[in-house]
Each structure stands twice: as structure tokens, then as C-alpha cells.
Write a protein that holds these residues in place. Sequence first.
Motif, PDB file in Angstrom:
ATOM      1  N   ASN A 103       0.810  -1.217   0.000  1.00 52.33           N
ATOM      2  CA  ASN A 103       0.000   0.000   0.000  1.00 52.33           C
ATOM      3  C   ASN A 103       0.841   1.265   0.000  1.00 52.33           C
ATOM      4  O   ASN A 103       0.296   2.365  -0.044  1.00 52.33           O
ATOM      5  CB  ASN A 103      -0.917   0.016   1.229  1.00 52.33           C
ATOM      6  N   THR A 104       2.165   1.116   0.060  1.00 55.45           N
ATOM      7  CA  THR A 104       3.064   2.272   0.152  1.00 55.45           C
ATOM      8  C   THR A 104       3.561   2.671  -1.224  1.00 55.45           C
ATOM      9  O   THR A 104       4.081   1.846  -1.972  1.00 55.45           O
ATOM     10  CB  THR A 104       4.274   1.951   1.047  1.00 55.45           C
ATOM     11  N   GLY A 105       3.419   3.948  -1.551  1.00 56.64           N
ATOM     12  CA  GLY A 105       3.893   4.458  -2.829  1.00 56.64           C
ATOM     13  C   GLY A 105       5.256   5.111  -2.706  1.00 56.64           C
ATOM     14  O   GLY A 105       5.529   5.828  -1.731  1.00 56.64           O
ATOM     15  N   PHE A 106       6.112   4.861  -3.689  1.00 58.24           N
ATOM     16  CA  PHE A 106       7.443   5.469  -3.748  1.00 58.24           C
ATOM     17  C   PHE A 106       7.563   6.272  -5.043  1.00 58.24           C
ATOM     18  O   PHE A 106       7.341   5.736  -6.138  1.00 58.24           O
ATOM     19  CB  PHE A 106       8.535   4.397  -3.714  1.00 58.24           C
ATOM     20  N   GLU A 107       7.897   7.550  -4.900  1.00 58.73           N
ATOM     21  CA  GLU A 107       8.105   8.415  -6.060  1.00 58.73           C
ATOM     22  C   GLU A 107       9.542   8.230  -6.554  1.00 58.73           C
ATOM     23  O   GLU A 107      10.498   8.562  -5.856  1.00 58.73           O
ATOM     24  CB  GLU A 107       7.875   9.878  -5.683  1.00 58.73           C
ATOM     25  N   LEU A 108       9.682   7.696  -7.769  1.00 52.80           N
ATOM     26  CA  LEU A 108      11.008   7.416  -8.318  1.00 52.80           C
ATOM     27  C   LEU A 108      11.526   8.611  -9.123  1.00 52.80           C
ATOM     28  O   LEU A 108      10.742   9.436  -9.594  1.00 52.80           O
ATOM     29  CB  LEU A 108      10.948   6.167  -9.191  1.00 52.80           C
ATOM     30  N   PRO A 109      12.841   8.704  -9.307  1.00 50.04           N
ATOM     31  CA  PRO A 109      13.408   9.854 -10.010  1.00 50.04           C
ATOM     32  C   PRO A 109      12.910  10.026 -11.446  1.00 50.04           C
ATOM     33  O   PRO A 109      12.909  11.142 -11.967  1.00 50.04           O
ATOM     34  CB  PRO A 109      14.923   9.560  -9.988  1.00 50.04           C
ATOM     35  N   MET A 113       5.535   6.375 -10.014  1.00 49.79           N
ATOM     36  CA  MET A 113       5.214   6.054  -8.630  1.00 49.79           C
ATOM     37  C   MET A 113       4.920   4.569  -8.578  1.00 49.79           C
ATOM     38  O   MET A 113       4.014   4.080  -9.239  1.00 49.79           O
ATOM     39  CB  MET A 113       4.008   6.853  -8.134  1.00 49.79           C
ATOM     40  N   ARG A 114       5.700   3.856  -7.802  1.00 46.62           N
ATOM     41  CA  ARG A 114       5.557   2.406  -7.724  1.00 46.62           C
ATOM     42  C   ARG A 114       5.231   1.987  -6.288  1.00 46.62           C
ATOM     43  O   ARG A 114       5.631   2.641  -5.328  1.00 46.62           O
ATOM     44  CB  ARG A 114       6.833   1.709  -8.184  1.00 46.62           C
ATOM     45  N   ALA A 115       4.514   0.872  -6.182  1.00 42.52           N
ATOM     46  CA  ALA A 115       4.140   0.317  -4.883  1.00 42.52           C
ATOM     47  C   ALA A 115       4.510  -1.160  -4.873  1.00 42.52           C
ATOM     48  O   ALA A 115       3.669  -2.025  -5.146  1.00 42.52           O
ATOM     49  CB  ALA A 115       2.648   0.502  -4.622  1.00 42.52           C
ATOM     50  N   PRO A 116       5.764  -1.499  -4.591  1.00 38.01           N
ATOM     51  CA  PRO A 116       6.187  -2.903  -4.596  1.00 38.01           C
ATOM     52  C   PRO A 116       5.466  -3.703  -3.523  1.00 38.01           C
ATOM     53  O   PRO A 116       4.965  -3.150  -2.542  1.00 38.01           O
ATOM     54  CB  PRO A 116       7.693  -2.827  -4.331  1.00 38.01           C
ATOM     55  N   ASP A 117       5.419  -5.014  -3.698  1.00 36.14           N
ATOM     56  CA  ASP A 117       4.713  -5.869  -2.739  1.00 36.14           C
ATOM     57  C   ASP A 117       5.362  -5.834  -1.363  1.00 36.14           C
ATOM     58  O   ASP A 117       4.681  -5.973  -0.342  1.00 36.14           O
ATOM     59  CB  ASP A 117       4.653  -7.306  -3.267  1.00 36.14           C
ATOM     60  N   ALA A 118       6.653  -5.673  -1.315  1.00 36.75           N
ATOM     61  CA  ALA A 118       7.375  -5.484  -0.050  1.00 36.75           C
ATOM     62  C   ALA A 118       8.590  -4.619  -0.347  1.00 36.75           C
ATOM     63  O   ALA A 118       9.179  -4.711  -1.424  1.00 36.75           O
ATOM     64  CB  ALA A 118       7.802  -6.820   0.560  1.00 36.75           C
ATOM     65  N   ALA A 119       8.933  -3.765   0.618  1.00 37.26           N
ATOM     66  CA  ALA A 119      10.072  -2.868   0.426  1.00 37.26           C
ATOM     67  C   ALA A 119      10.733  -2.598   1.767  1.00 37.26           C
ATOM     68  O   ALA A 119      10.098  -2.696   2.821  1.00 37.26           O
ATOM     69  CB  ALA A 119       9.636  -1.561  -0.228  1.00 37.26           C
TER      70      ALA A 119
END
Length: 222
Positions: A103-109, A113-119
Motif C-alpha cells: 500500500n506504500t507508494g514510492f516516487e522514483l526519479p 510512482m511504484r508500490a512494490p509488494d514489499a520494500a
Amino acid sequence: MLTIGELMMSGQVQPKEKELAPPIFLFGEYELRLPAGFDPTNREQFFQVCQTNRPLGLERNSEGRLCVTMPTGGRTGNRNSELNYQLMAWSRQSCLGYVFDSNTGFELPNGAMRAPDAAWVSRGRLDTIPEAQREKFLPIAPEFVIELRSDSDRLPPLKTKMQEYLTAGVSLALLLDPASQKVYIYRPGAAMVELDNPATLDCSPELPGFVLELEPIFNPQI
């Protein structure tokens, strides 16, 4: 995972009523509502759209196109829970960083915006993010990500996503395919490594001491 345009071309999703504004798209029993004038590259607008359209999962690729995921089935959900359970248990013991679920979004350079299954993100890296920003999508790439292929996922786009993670600064990226029981390992500057039905996977040196057990992921007891 398909973009809205691809789903509409396939006939799997259609606008609910073409004359409606804002536009509404149907995904089975779920509705995707986009405000008038919505700009997916605007981080604040995109964050708000993601919050109002749960339980649909949204990502944004580097071209600004929306990618939509449906809620998972029970077996995939159990596998995701197992992934995060193992990673969280190691993280709590090591105290080296923080674990984030799908459920967590990461803004990439590159603008995606990706939300991997685990990070996993190290303490030092997360400490650079202001407190207020931590309630929204995190403007960093994790050091470690796992993507779990579901029955509806096509393998080539997932492999492309793994390369995107590396370009963004991820140190170790794992792609797990329960259907073939294969693991694809990605590290910067190294060739992708493919393993056939490994029992365990040592994630050192990026995550020292973390050994991922694959049996409960590839063969869940549900």
C-alpha cells in the motif's frame, strides 16, 4: 497490471457514462473516479486520487500513465502477508531500517510512482524525509524491493519494472514467480540471476542476515 487505456481497448473496462464529469471507470464492481482536470504527474492530485479510489491500487509509470490493480485473491494475499512477515521479523531484530507493504507508494526519479509488494528502507535514508511527507508517498527509492507475480500479471512488464527499480537506485530487487517457482534476482551492474525453486534466498550483503524462506510463499497452505 494494465494501464487504463489497455483495459479499455480489451473491453475489460469501460467509462460508466461518457457524458459524466468527472470521468468514472468500472473495474468489475469497483469504480475508478478521476476529478475533472486531473493531472497524474501532479503528486498531490495523484495522492488524493489514490486515497479516494481504494481498494483499487494505482501506480504511475514514467510516462505519466495510470496503472490499475484489483484487490488480490486469498492465496496471493496470503503470500504477500508471508513476505512482509518475514521481512518485518528480520527488520525488528536488526533495527537497521523500516519495512513497507504494497500500500506504500514510492516516487522514483524518473517520475514513476511504484508500490512494490514489499520494500525496505534504511534508517539513514528515511531520516532525510520530513515528518509531514512520511504521511504521503515517499520521495525515494527503497534499497530493497520484492515483486510477487500474480496469476494475472505478465512476466515481461514485471521484468521491465525490476530494471526501473535498479535505475532508480534500488540495491536489490527480487521478482518471485509462484507459478514457475522461479526467483529472478536483480542487482545494479550485474546480470540478472534466475533460480529454479530455491528453498531459501540469502539477501546479504544488502540486508545482512536476512534469509527469505520460499516454501511458504511458493506453496501456501491455503
